[in-house]
Design a protein around this motif. Structure first.
Motif, mmCIF file in Angstrom:
data_model
loop_
_atom_site.group_PDB
_atom_site.id
_atom_site.type_symbol
_atom_site.label_atom_id
_atom_site.label_comp_id
_atom_site.label_asym_id
_atom_site.label_seq_id
_atom_site.Cartn_x
_atom_site.Cartn_y
_atom_site.Cartn_z
ATOM 1 N N ALA A 1 1.018 -1.049 0.070
ATOM 2 C CA ALA A 1 0.110 0.042 0.085
ATOM 3 C C ALA A 1 0.981 1.345 0.081
ATOM 4 O O ALA A 1 1.964 1.282 0.666
ATOM 5 N N ARG A 2 0.256 2.404 -0.699
ATOM 6 C CA ARG A 2 0.851 3.445 -0.559
ATOM 7 C C ARG A 2 0.407 4.299 0.753
ATOM 8 O O ARG A 2 -0.535 3.983 1.417
ATOM 9 N N ILE A 3 1.449 5.504 1.131
ATOM 10 C CA ILE A 3 0.914 5.986 2.507
ATOM 11 C C ILE A 3 0.587 7.444 2.195
ATOM 12 O O ILE A 3 1.687 8.204 1.684
ATOM 13 N N ALA A 4 -0.218 7.918 2.885
ATOM 14 C CA ALA A 4 -0.443 9.370 3.185
ATOM 15 C C ALA A 4 -0.563 9.784 4.438
ATOM 16 O O ALA A 4 -0.888 8.711 5.458
ATOM 17 N N HIS A 5 -0.032 10.892 4.635
ATOM 18 C CA HIS A 5 -0.049 11.396 6.390
ATOM 19 C C HIS A 5 -0.770 12.819 6.227
ATOM 20 O O HIS A 5 -0.356 13.665 5.457
ATOM 21 N N ILE A 6 -1.511 13.197 7.118
ATOM 22 C CA ILE A 6 -2.252 14.202 7.357
ATOM 23 C C ILE A 6 -2.146 14.621 8.890
ATOM 24 O O ILE A 6 -2.456 13.979 9.911
ATOM 25 N N GLY A 7 -1.406 15.731 9.152
ATOM 26 C CA GLY A 7 -1.134 16.178 10.434
ATOM 27 C C GLY A 7 -2.104 17.258 10.987
ATOM 28 O O GLY A 7 -2.322 18.092 10.067
ATOM 29 N N LEU A 8 -2.931 16.916 11.980
ATOM 30 C CA LEU A 8 -3.980 17.580 12.481
ATOM 31 C C LEU A 8 -3.791 17.440 13.858
ATOM 32 O O LEU A 8 -3.640 16.471 14.362
ATOM 33 N N TYR A 9 -4.098 18.510 14.647
ATOM 34 C CA TYR A 9 -4.466 18.357 15.948
ATOM 35 C C TYR A 9 -5.747 19.089 16.331
ATOM 36 O O TYR A 9 -6.102 20.188 15.658
ATOM 37 N N ARG A 10 -6.364 18.981 17.527
ATOM 38 C CA ARG A 10 -7.613 19.484 17.950
ATOM 39 C C ARG A 10 -7.338 20.742 18.887
ATOM 40 O O ARG A 10 -6.854 20.614 19.949
ATOM 41 N N LYS B 1 -11.717 22.380 17.231
ATOM 42 C CA LYS B 1 -11.728 22.372 15.418
ATOM 43 C C LYS B 1 -10.272 21.691 15.300
ATOM 44 O O LYS B 1 -9.461 22.084 16.096
ATOM 45 N N PRO B 2 -10.226 21.253 13.977
ATOM 46 C CA PRO B 2 -8.939 20.781 13.660
ATOM 47 C C PRO B 2 -7.980 21.669 13.059
ATOM 48 O O PRO B 2 -8.359 22.925 12.552
ATOM 49 N N VAL B 3 -6.757 21.817 13.522
ATOM 50 C CA VAL B 3 -5.808 22.666 12.885
ATOM 51 C C VAL B 3 -4.941 21.930 12.275
ATOM 52 O O VAL B 3 -4.177 20.798 12.549
ATOM 53 N N GLN B 4 -4.674 21.987 10.826
ATOM 54 C CA GLN B 4 -3.605 21.231 10.011
ATOM 55 C C GLN B 4 -2.237 21.956 10.049
ATOM 56 O O GLN B 4 -1.886 23.090 10.189
ATOM 57 N N TYR B 5 -1.397 20.849 10.110
ATOM 58 C CA TYR B 5 0.328 21.207 10.312
ATOM 59 C C TYR B 5 0.792 20.384 9.133
ATOM 60 O O TYR B 5 2.250 20.630 8.698
ATOM 61 N N SER C 1 -11.779 16.487 12.941
ATOM 62 C CA SER C 1 -10.633 16.369 12.295
ATOM 63 C C SER C 1 -10.928 15.369 11.041
ATOM 64 O O SER C 1 -10.083 15.429 9.993
ATOM 65 N N VAL C 2 -11.477 14.127 11.343
ATOM 66 C CA VAL C 2 -11.802 13.312 10.293
ATOM 67 C C VAL C 2 -12.485 13.884 9.048
ATOM 68 O O VAL C 2 -11.805 13.563 7.919
ATOM 69 N N ALA C 3 -13.466 14.748 9.225
ATOM 70 C CA ALA C 3 -14.135 15.188 8.206
ATOM 71 C C ALA C 3 -13.216 16.209 7.278
ATOM 72 O O ALA C 3 -12.911 16.462 6.139
ATOM 73 N N HIS C 4 -12.107 16.782 8.317
ATOM 74 C CA HIS C 4 -11.206 17.797 7.470
ATOM 75 C C HIS C 4 -10.196 17.065 6.919
ATOM 76 O O HIS C 4 -9.756 17.499 5.710
ATOM 77 N N ALA C 5 -9.922 16.016 7.232
ATOM 78 C CA ALA C 5 -8.907 15.017 6.851
ATOM 79 C C ALA C 5 -9.476 14.679 5.391
ATOM 80 O O ALA C 5 -8.629 14.624 4.311
ATOM 81 N N ILE C 6 -10.684 14.160 5.188
ATOM 82 C CA ILE C 6 -11.152 13.760 4.218
ATOM 83 C C ILE C 6 -11.409 14.910 3.140
ATOM 84 O O ILE C 6 -11.298 14.639 1.776
ATOM 85 N N THR C 7 -11.816 15.985 3.477
ATOM 86 C CA THR C 7 -11.869 17.096 2.473
ATOM 87 C C THR C 7 -10.423 17.305 1.972
ATOM 88 O O THR C 7 -10.315 17.412 0.907
#
Length: 209
Positions: free
Chosen positions: A95-104, A110-114, A139-145
Motif C-alpha cells: 500500500a501507498r501511505i499518506a500522512h495528514i497532520g492535524l491537532y484539535r 476544531k482541527p488545525v492542520q500542520y 478532524s476526520v471530516a477535515h482530513a477527508i476534505t
C-alpha cells in the motif's frame, strides 16, 4: 447508518476490551491497536475489486483472483493513526501511505492542520483513512476534505471507536464515505472525549500526557 459497519467479531471485541482497560501498559496498548487494526483491515477491504490472472501452480496452470488496479492508499491522521497504520501495512505491505497532520484545538475542538503529504496519483487508488477515534468528527471530516481536494474519490474511514455525534457529523459532511469501527459508544463528554471510550489513544500509545 447504512454507511456504518460495526465489526462485532468476538476477537475484535475481546481485544477492544483489553484496550479500554486503563491499567494496560503502553507496550500492551501499542500491540493491541496493531492487532485490532489488522482484524479490521479484513472488513474494510472486503469489497475491493478482483481480476483473474493465469498462473502456474506446482501442479498445473489455473486462472486465479488478484486485486484489480493500483494498490490502495492508507491515509494516517497523525499522530494516533500511526498505531493502526502499522497493523494495516502488515496486512497490505504494498500500500501507498499518506500522512495528514492535524491537532484539535482544546478550546474550539476544531482541527488545525500542520502537515499533508499524499501520493500524486491518489485519484486512481482506493483510500482508507485511519484514526483510532471518531469523536466530534471534525478532524476526520477535515482530513477527508483534504484528500478529496488532492483528487481522492474512493474513500472509506476506519477507526477503533466512534461516538454517535461523530458518526452523524461525518455522514453529513461526507455521505459518500463508509465508516468501519469496532464499536459505537454512548456519547461525548464536555471535553469531546468518547464515553466510555478508552481515553486519549495518542497519549496511551506514545506514553505522553
Amino acid at each position: 447508518m447504512s454507511k456504518v459497519t460495526v465489526v462485532d467479531h468476538p476477537l475484535v471485541q475481546h481485544k477492544l476490551t483489553l484496550l479500554r482497560d486503563k491499567n494496560r501498559s503502553t507496550a500492551g496498548f501499542r500491540r493491541l491497536i496493531k492487532e485490532v487494526a489488522l482484524f479490521l483491515g479484513y472488513e474494510v477491504t472486503r469489497d475491493l475489486e478482483l481480476t483473474m490472472e493465469h498462473i502456474e501452480t506446482p501442479i498445473c496452470g489455473m486462472d486465479a483472483p488478484k486485486l484489480k488496479g493500483k494498490k490502495l492508499v492508507l491515509a494516517s491522521i497523525l499522530r494516533a493513526g500511526e498505531g493502526m497504520l502499522e497493523g494495516l501495512v502488515e496486512l497490505m505491505p504494498s500500500a501507498r501511505i499518506a500522512h495528514i497532520g492535524l491537532y484539535r484545538d482544546p478550546e474550539t475542538l476544531k482541527p488545525v492542520q500542520y502537515y499533508f503529504k499524499a501520493p500524486s496519483d491518489i485519484a486512481d487508488r482506493p483510500v482508507i483513512v485511519v484514526d483510532p477515534m471518531l469523536a466530534t468528527g471534525n478532524s476526520v471530516a477535515h482530513a477527508i476534505t483534504l484528500l478529496k481536494e488532492a483528487g481522492a474519490k474512493d474513500i472509506r474511514f476506519l477507526c477503533l471507536l466512534a461516538a454517535p455525534e461523530g458518526v452523524e457529523a461525518l455522514a453529513q459532511k461526507h455521505p459518500d464515505v463508509a465508516i468501519f469501527t469496532a464499536a459505537i459508544d454512548s456519547h461525548l463528554n464536555d471535553h469531546g472525549y468518547i464515553v466510555p471510550g478508552l481515553g486519549d489513544a495518542g497519549d496511551r500509545m506514545f506514553g505522553t500526557k
